[in-house]
Design a protein around this motif. Structure first.
Motif, PDB file in Angstrom:
ATOM      1  N   VAL A 175       0.840  -1.195   0.000  1.00 57.51           N
ATOM      2  CA  VAL A 175       0.000   0.000   0.000  1.00 57.51           C
ATOM      3  C   VAL A 175       0.883   1.256   0.000  1.00 57.51           C
ATOM      4  CG1 VAL A 175      -1.820   1.241   1.228  1.00 57.51           C
ATOM      5  CG2 VAL A 175      -1.834  -1.261   1.201  1.00 57.51           C
ATOM      6  N   SER A 176       1.717   1.362   1.028  1.00 59.48           N
ATOM      7  CA  SER A 176       2.534   2.578   1.179  1.00 59.48           C
ATOM      8  C   SER A 176       3.997   2.298   0.912  1.00 59.48           C
ATOM      9  CB  SER A 176       2.444   3.077   2.618  1.00 59.48           C
ATOM     10  OG  SER A 176       1.132   3.453   2.934  1.00 59.48           O
ATOM     11  N   ASN A 177       4.750   3.359   0.681  1.00 59.25           N
ATOM     12  CA  ASN A 177       6.197   3.154   0.590  1.00 59.25           C
ATOM     13  C   ASN A 177       6.686   2.777   1.994  1.00 59.25           C
ATOM     14  OD1 ASN A 177       8.439   5.741   1.132  1.00 59.25           O
ATOM     15  ND2 ASN A 177       6.280   6.111   1.470  1.00 59.25           N
ATOM     16  N   PRO A 178       7.463   1.674   2.049  1.00 57.00           N
ATOM     17  CA  PRO A 178       7.791   1.105   3.361  1.00 57.00           C
ATOM     18  C   PRO A 178       8.900   1.864   4.074  1.00 57.00           C
ATOM     19  CG  PRO A 178       8.825  -0.174   1.632  1.00 57.00           C
ATOM     20  CD  PRO A 178       8.071   0.920   0.943  1.00 57.00           C
ATOM     21  N   SER A 179       8.989   1.681   5.377  1.00 65.15           N
ATOM     22  CA  SER A 179      10.063   2.296   6.147  1.00 65.15           C
ATOM     23  C   SER A 179      11.390   1.622   5.786  1.00 65.15           C
ATOM     24  CB  SER A 179       9.795   2.122   7.644  1.00 65.15           C
ATOM     25  OG  SER A 179      11.005   2.207   8.355  1.00 65.15           O
ATOM     26  N   ALA A 180      12.291   2.399   5.171  1.00 65.47           N
ATOM     27  CA  ALA A 180      13.594   1.831   4.788  1.00 65.47           C
ATOM     28  C   ALA A 180      14.412   1.478   6.033  1.00 65.47           C
ATOM     29  CB  ALA A 180      14.345   2.817   3.898  1.00 65.47           C
ATOM     30  N   LEU A 181      14.198   2.225   7.084  1.00 67.55           N
ATOM     31  CA  LEU A 181      14.896   1.924   8.346  1.00 67.55           C
ATOM     32  C   LEU A 181      14.520   0.524   8.823  1.00 67.55           C
ATOM     33  CD1 LEU A 181      16.493   2.712  10.894  1.00 67.55           C
ATOM     34  CD2 LEU A 181      14.467   3.889  11.726  1.00 67.55           C
ATOM     35  N   ASP A 182      13.228   0.243   8.793  1.00 66.59           N
ATOM     36  CA  ASP A 182      12.725  -1.060   9.212  1.00 66.59           C
ATOM     37  C   ASP A 182      13.225  -2.176   8.301  1.00 66.59           C
ATOM     38  OD1 ASP A 182      11.125  -0.767  11.423  1.00 66.59           O
ATOM     39  OD2 ASP A 182       9.444  -1.784  10.445  1.00 66.59           O
ATOM     40  N   LEU A 183      13.179  -1.902   7.002  1.00 62.80           N
ATOM     41  CA  LEU A 183      13.613  -2.930   6.051  1.00 62.80           C
ATOM     42  C   LEU A 183      15.102  -3.211   6.200  1.00 62.80           C
ATOM     43  CD1 LEU A 183      11.497  -1.998   2.917  1.00 62.80           C
ATOM     44  CD2 LEU A 183      11.472  -4.178   4.117  1.00 62.80           C
ATOM     45  N   THR A 184      15.856  -2.176   6.563  1.00 65.59           N
ATOM     46  CA  THR A 184      17.293  -2.366   6.775  1.00 65.59           C
ATOM     47  C   THR A 184      17.515  -3.365   7.915  1.00 65.59           C
ATOM     48  OG1 THR A 184      17.684  -0.121   6.031  1.00 65.59           O
ATOM     49  CG2 THR A 184      19.446  -1.142   7.306  1.00 65.59           C
ATOM     50  N   SER A 185      16.687  -3.260   8.922  1.00 66.08           N
ATOM     51  CA  SER A 185      16.813  -4.160  10.059  1.00 66.08           C
ATOM     52  C   SER A 185      16.438  -5.596   9.670  1.00 66.08           C
ATOM     53  CB  SER A 185      15.891  -3.633  11.169  1.00 66.08           C
ATOM     54  OG  SER A 185      16.013  -4.416  12.291  1.00 66.08           O
ATOM     55  N   VAL A 186      15.377  -5.739   8.869  1.00 70.69           N
ATOM     56  CA  VAL A 186      14.992  -7.074   8.406  1.00 70.69           C
ATOM     57  C   VAL A 186      16.107  -7.658   7.527  1.00 70.69           C
ATOM     58  CG1 VAL A 186      13.328  -8.383   7.007  1.00 70.69           C
ATOM     59  CG2 VAL A 186      12.515  -6.564   8.506  1.00 70.69           C
ATOM     60  N   LEU A 187      16.668  -6.814   6.660  1.00 70.77           N
ATOM     61  CA  LEU A 187      17.726  -7.301   5.763  1.00 70.77           C
ATOM     62  C   LEU A 187      18.960  -7.751   6.545  1.00 70.77           C
ATOM     63  CD1 LEU A 187      17.417  -4.763   2.803  1.00 70.77           C
ATOM     64  CD2 LEU A 187      17.343  -7.266   2.613  1.00 70.77           C
ATOM     65  N   ALA A 188      19.289  -7.015   7.604  1.00 74.16           N
ATOM     66  CA  ALA A 188      20.455  -7.405   8.419  1.00 74.16           C
ATOM     67  C   ALA A 188      20.217  -8.784   9.018  1.00 74.16           C
ATOM     68  CB  ALA A 188      20.687  -6.372   9.523  1.00 74.16           C
ATOM     69  N   SER A 189      19.009  -8.995   9.513  1.00 71.99           N
ATOM     70  CA  SER A 189      18.694 -10.298  10.099  1.00 71.99           C
ATOM     71  C   SER A 189      18.720 -11.402   9.037  1.00 71.99           C
ATOM     72  CB  SER A 189      17.320 -10.218  10.759  1.00 71.99           C
ATOM     73  OG  SER A 189      16.861 -11.504  11.034  1.00 71.99           O
TER      74      SER A 189
END
Ligand SMILES: Cc1ncc(COP(=O)(O)O)c(C=O)c1O
Ligand SMILES: Nc1c(O)cccc1C(=O)C[C@H](N)C(=O)O
Length: 516
Positions: free
Chosen positions: A344-358
């Motif tokens: 729906v919305s452009n996602p939080s890049a900060l949040d995605l960065t955390s998911v990507l690190a994991s």
């Protein structure tokens, strides 16, 4: 899927009860190096009321953290990647959306960061990359999924779910039914366990409820792993059965993702939603996930152009729209094929960065190998708990036929490893919970309590060890024995304070109770 064939028969090994045995299992563990990827809080970290590390005792022992089913631990890489994301923002400003950096394998331009996360996440849930979107939050995604997959008619309008569903799922279903102007009482079919003593649900029972309401049911929504009992449902069998009756099937994978090796595509699941803060270790409230089977994500351009739809109806926003025309601002929605078309919305890049690190850590191994370790680790926990339980019975109690009522605790999670993930849920005898939790906390053990009498213990194969399990069971055994003594003393557990001593209505006690 990981096999349980390699699970050692711990009970047949006399040495399995020793700490040396637990240590030998750790030394043979091919995944042992992954523990170093995580920051394990020390006991002192947990007990002090600051986060500052200044002047702390670096030699304080590590806690025994068995709570990855609630909130996973922080990967070391997370702060490094988030620091880089902050630099990407501070040095590039708005150009960070599109600028391809030399470091782009770790720091994709933000306009593509959702695709990068979906591609890395897909293997974790057994999906093709275009069947996964890393987006939203679990409950919001569940609403989005139901907006698309729950299309009630006068003939088929019911939703089957479990009676003890996680409250958010229950509320979401209830509100969807109301949203479509149906009556909750005859639309929400709750599968209840046979008894409070055995709160799991048999596959037979689920199938029989599906059969009974087959012609009037629109949707079946179940958890992959039940948050309270730790039961792992037979996703492929239940999905196939519901499909054979024309029912849509969605799964809440909050407690399954990163825990068990699900194969959503092959199991023909219609949709699934999950959060990334438990076994996925992406931080509290981190951006969540959604799976949409490829058969539901197709876009028929001819139909779309002739105004006849051409894609599964859904609630839309610009981020679900075709990237090549997204910024043309033409106000003509052309969905991205697949799960990304449900964004729906452009996602939080900060949040995605955390998911990507994991996810970088998950990609140092496979779900198959993690599951194989998990089966052994949880099997070892079960074995040691059973030993501890019988040693807490007096000789007298062991001889009597009322052995069941004398047990200090029992495991309510299925004993068959096929029907559970990492977590074991342990039900304590009446009044023991508070006393046991105080002792565990004192010794730096982190588990989760579900009042009035259950603790959930989840050894996580990425960072827990067999020695953690051994240490936990010994501390737990002492805590149970301590509680039994206190209760035997005739003390009211409500009057027992943080250090296990008697306290009555002090401010300190109130504060502690609130924190719990
Ligand atoms: C099974 C289950 N469903 C839903 C939720 C709610 O998720 P969220 O608050 O991220 O929407 C949780 C955890 O909080 C959960 O364990
Ligand atoms: N998100 C949580 C929170 O903010 C506070 C306490 C617990 C949670 C949880 O996520 C609970 C979780 N679903 C669980 O089953 O433990």
């Amino acid at each position: 899927m990981a096999s349980v064939r390699d699970l050692p028969n711990y009970a047949s090994l006399p040495e399995a009860q020793t700490k040396a045995y637990a240590e030998s299992l750790d030394s043979q563990d091919p995944l042992q190096h992954l523990r170093d990827e995580f920051i394990i809080p020390t006991i002192e970290d947990l007990q002090r009321d600051t986060i500052s590390r200044e002047g702390i005792n670096k030699d304080s022992p590590k806690s025994i953290y068995l709570c990855g089913n609630s909130l996973g631990l922080q990967p070391r890489l997370t702060s490094e990647r988030i620091r880089a994301y902050l630099d990407q923002w501070s040095t590039k400003g708005v150009f960070g959306h599109f600028k391809l950096l030399k470091e782009s394998s770790e720091l994709p331009p933000w306009v593509d960061i959702d695709d990068a996360a979906a591609a890395k996440m897909a293997g974790i849930v057994g999906a093709a990359p275009n069947e996964v979107a890393v987006m939203g939050t679990l409950t919001a995604n569940l609403h989005l999924a139901m907006a698309s997959f729950y299309r009630p008619t006068k003939e088929r309008w019911k939703i089957i779910l479990e009676g003890r569903a996680f409250p958010s799922d229950h509320y979401a279903v209830e509100s969807q039914i109301r949203h479509h102007n149906f009556n909750v009482d005859d639309s929400m079919l709750l599968i209840e366990p046979d008894s409070a003593e055995h709160p799991t649900l048999s596959t037979e029972k689920i199938l029989s409820i599906i059969d009974r309401h087959a012609s009037t049911t629109a949707l079946l929504l179940l958890p992959g792993i039940q948050y309270y009992t730790g039961q792992y449902f037979d996703i492929p069998l239940i999905t196939a059965h519901a499909h054979s009756k024309g029912i849509m099937v969605g799964w809440d994978l909050a407690h399954a993702v990163g825990n068990v090796d699900v194969r959503l595509h092959d199991w023909n699941v219609d949709f699934a939603v999950w959060c990334n803060y438990k076994y996925m270790n992406s931080g509290p409230g981190a951006i969540a996930g959604m799976f949409v089977h490829e058969k539901h994500g197709k876009v028929d351009m001819e139909q779309l152009q002739s105004g006849q739809g051409g894609y599964r109806p859904r609630l839309t926003g610009w981020w679900g729209g075709d990237k090549s025309i997204r910024f043309k601002m033409a106000n003509r929605f052309v969905p991205i094929p697949g799960a990304a078309g449900f964004q729906v919305s452009n996602p939080s890049a900060l949040d995605l960065t955390s998911v990507l690190a994991s996810l970088e850590i998950f990609h140092k191994t496979t779900m198959k190998d993690l599951r194989a370790k998990s089966i052994k680790l949880t099997g070892y926990l079960e074995y040691l708990l059973n030993q501890a339980c019988s040693s807490l019975l007096s000789e007298n109690e062991k001889d009597t036929s009322s052995i069941k009522s004398a047990l200090p605790f029992s495991i309510i999670t299925p004993t068959d490893p096929h029907f559970r993930g990492a977590q074991l849920s342990v039900r304590l005898s009446p009044d023991m919970l508070e006393l046991v939790m105080v002792e565990l906390e004192k010794h730096g053990v982190v588990v989760d309590e579900r009042r009035p009498d259950v603790i959930r213990v989840a050894p996580t194969p990425l960072y827990n060890t067999f020695t953690d399990v051994w240490n936990f069971v010994h501390i737990f055994q002492d805590a149970c024995s301590h509680a039994q003594t206190q209760l035997g003393d005739g003390r009211d557990p409500a009057d027992v304070g943080k250090d296990g001593t008697l306290m009555r209505d002090t401010e300190d006690q109130k504060g502690w109770k609130e924190i719990k």
